[in-house]
Motif scaffolding. Structure first.
Motif, mmCIF file in Angstrom:
data_model
loop_
_atom_site.group_PDB
_atom_site.id
_atom_site.type_symbol
_atom_site.label_atom_id
_atom_site.label_comp_id
_atom_site.label_asym_id
_atom_site.label_seq_id
_atom_site.Cartn_x
_atom_site.Cartn_y
_atom_site.Cartn_z
ATOM 1 N N HIS A 126 -10.417 -6.095 -13.625
ATOM 2 C CA HIS A 126 -10.592 -6.136 -12.167
ATOM 3 C C HIS A 126 -10.696 -7.576 -11.675
ATOM 4 N N ASN A 298 -7.432 -4.299 -1.427
ATOM 5 C CA ASN A 298 -8.740 -4.805 -1.878
ATOM 6 C C ASN A 298 -9.395 -5.665 -0.795
ATOM 7 N N CYS A 301 -10.660 -3.271 1.914
ATOM 8 C CA CYS A 301 -11.864 -2.553 1.458
ATOM 9 C C CYS A 301 -13.062 -3.485 1.419
ATOM 10 N N ASN A 302 -12.810 -4.709 1.035
ATOM 11 C CA ASN A 302 -13.905 -5.669 0.952
ATOM 12 C C ASN A 302 -14.419 -6.050 2.337
ATOM 13 N N GLY A 309 -11.606 -4.052 -5.276
ATOM 14 C CA GLY A 309 -10.724 -3.431 -6.268
ATOM 15 C C GLY A 309 -9.507 -4.292 -6.510
ATOM 16 N N HIS A 310 -8.386 -3.656 -6.698
ATOM 17 C CA HIS A 310 -7.141 -4.363 -6.995
ATOM 18 C C HIS A 310 -6.273 -4.473 -5.740
ATOM 19 N N ALA A 314 -7.788 0.190 -4.296
ATOM 20 C CA ALA A 314 -9.149 -0.279 -4.022
ATOM 21 C C ALA A 314 -9.958 0.830 -3.384
#
Ligand code: 5GP
Ligand code: MN
Length: 346
Positions: A126, A298, A301-302, A309-310, A314
């Motif tokens: 990851h 990712n 999502c962050n 995630g990737h 994610a």
């Protein structure tokens, strides 16, 4: 021959730690998937074969369909036996962390690992690895931890210790993290490794049928319902969204794992480059995203969904209602298009 990519110093340190350890604890992320379980069980088998006292400790129960993997029945489930899990980490000389990059990914096990005096090692693929371990063997360019672990075992001169059962576990992780070599699957070395594992006796046909081509009737109906009734396609923005409420999940007798893979399906529609699936949980929403090409789920999502995630896979968790979460996703469509789609060649 597979290419040589691992850092020699880290391998030497890992070899030294393994040599000096009698009790080894292996752990992996919450909701262990094929790669998490495959890598943990394979490593456990190999280290047991060279005389180590090994325990695999997982935060919660793995998916039902993974329980046929060799050794799966012997893993210690932290949510069921927290005191036992704690004592195993406390007694370990070495803790090997597989398929996760931050301690929060092991949930209730994190304080036990933190409190343990054991040396800690991370073997993972990851992005953005934390610094709780040494060495940190992190290779985000690899499609699975199992593939990375195979390379690590080769460099530790343990290739010959990988037997049919360990090979089965490793291939299981490689297949599940690539959708049977359908995505993240352009690394030629993956096929050399796959061939070695099949040569050792791993049954790829059986693994495919058990891991990737098996579905319960209620799961099939839930998937069909989600696609027919709940999928929103935003053609102008290259996006798709599926939301499922608790009530809907209950109606289709949802069990963990039933919505695995659902988020990928809209990506088959031409022009759709990212897809989100929102599942209502008790008091929060589980967010899962997938994308094609350069669209960075990712990052999304962050920034908005408390996760990561990737690049192309994610997830995260949203503290609020399902409707609020869906509204937030919809409100970001325009800015996502301008930021990530218009400016890249997806
Ligand atoms: P999935 O959509 O299958 O649940 O997760 C896909 C990937 O997203 C996982 O392999 C993991 O890297 C990442 N991921 C999923 N959920 C979370 C989360 O809550 N937090 C973080 N940091 N990453 C997540
Ligand atoms: Mn993985």
């Amino acid at each position: 021959m597979i290419s040589r990519v691992l850092d020699e110093k880290k391998i030497k340190r890992l070899a030294h730690l393994i040599e000096g350890a009698r009790r080894i604890a292996i752990t992996t992320h919450l909701s262990p998937d094929g790669d998490a379980m495959g890598s943990s069980l394979a490593l456990s088998r190999v280290l047991s074969a060279i005389g180590k006292d090994v325990a695999v400790i997982v935060p919660d129960q793995p998916l039902e369909q993974l329980r046929f993997l060799p050794g799966a029945k012997d893993v210690i489930v932290g949510s069921r036996y927290p005191d036992f899990a704690k004592s195993l980490f406390a007694k370990a000389d070495l803790i090997i962390c597989l398929d996760f990059n931050e301690l929060k990914r092991i949930d209730r096990l994190a304080p036990f690992v933190e409190a343990s005096k054991a040396a800690k090692v991370m073997i993972d693929h990851h992005l953005a690895p934390g610094d709780f371990a040494d060495p940190v063997i992190s290779h985000p360019e690899m499609s699975s931890t199992c593939m990375l672990l195979f390379r690590v075992l080769c460099r530790l001169e343990l290739f010959n210790v990988i037997d049919k059962k360990a090979a089965t576990c490793l291939l299981a992780g490689m297949m599940t993290d690539t959708g049977n070599f359908a995505y993240n699957a352009n690394d030629p070395d993956a096929y050399i490794i796959e061939a070695e594992l099949v040569r050792k006796g791993a049954d790829k046909v059986e693994l495919y049928n058990r891991l990737l081509n098996r579905v319960s009737e209620s799961c099939l109906r839930l998937t069909s319902y989600a696609l027919l009734e709940k999928m929103e396609i935003f053609h102008d923005f290259g996006a798709a969204l599926i939301c499922l409420t608790r009530e809907e999940l209950n109606r289709f007798h949802y069990v963990k794992g039933d919505t695995e893979g659902l988020v990928n399906k809209p990506l088959a529609v031409p022009g759709i480059v990212y897809s989100a699936f929102l599942r209502e949980e008790d008091g929060y929403v589980k967010v899962s995203m997938r994308s094609k090409g350069k669209f960075p789920v990712n990052v999304l999502c962050n920034e908005y969904f408390g996760g990561g995630g990737h690049l192309n896979a994610a997830g995260g968790e949203f503290q609020g209602t399902l409707d609020e979460c869906a509204e937030l996703f919809r409100s970001l469509l325009k800015q996502n298009k301008e930021k990530y789609i218009d400016h890249s060649k997806n």
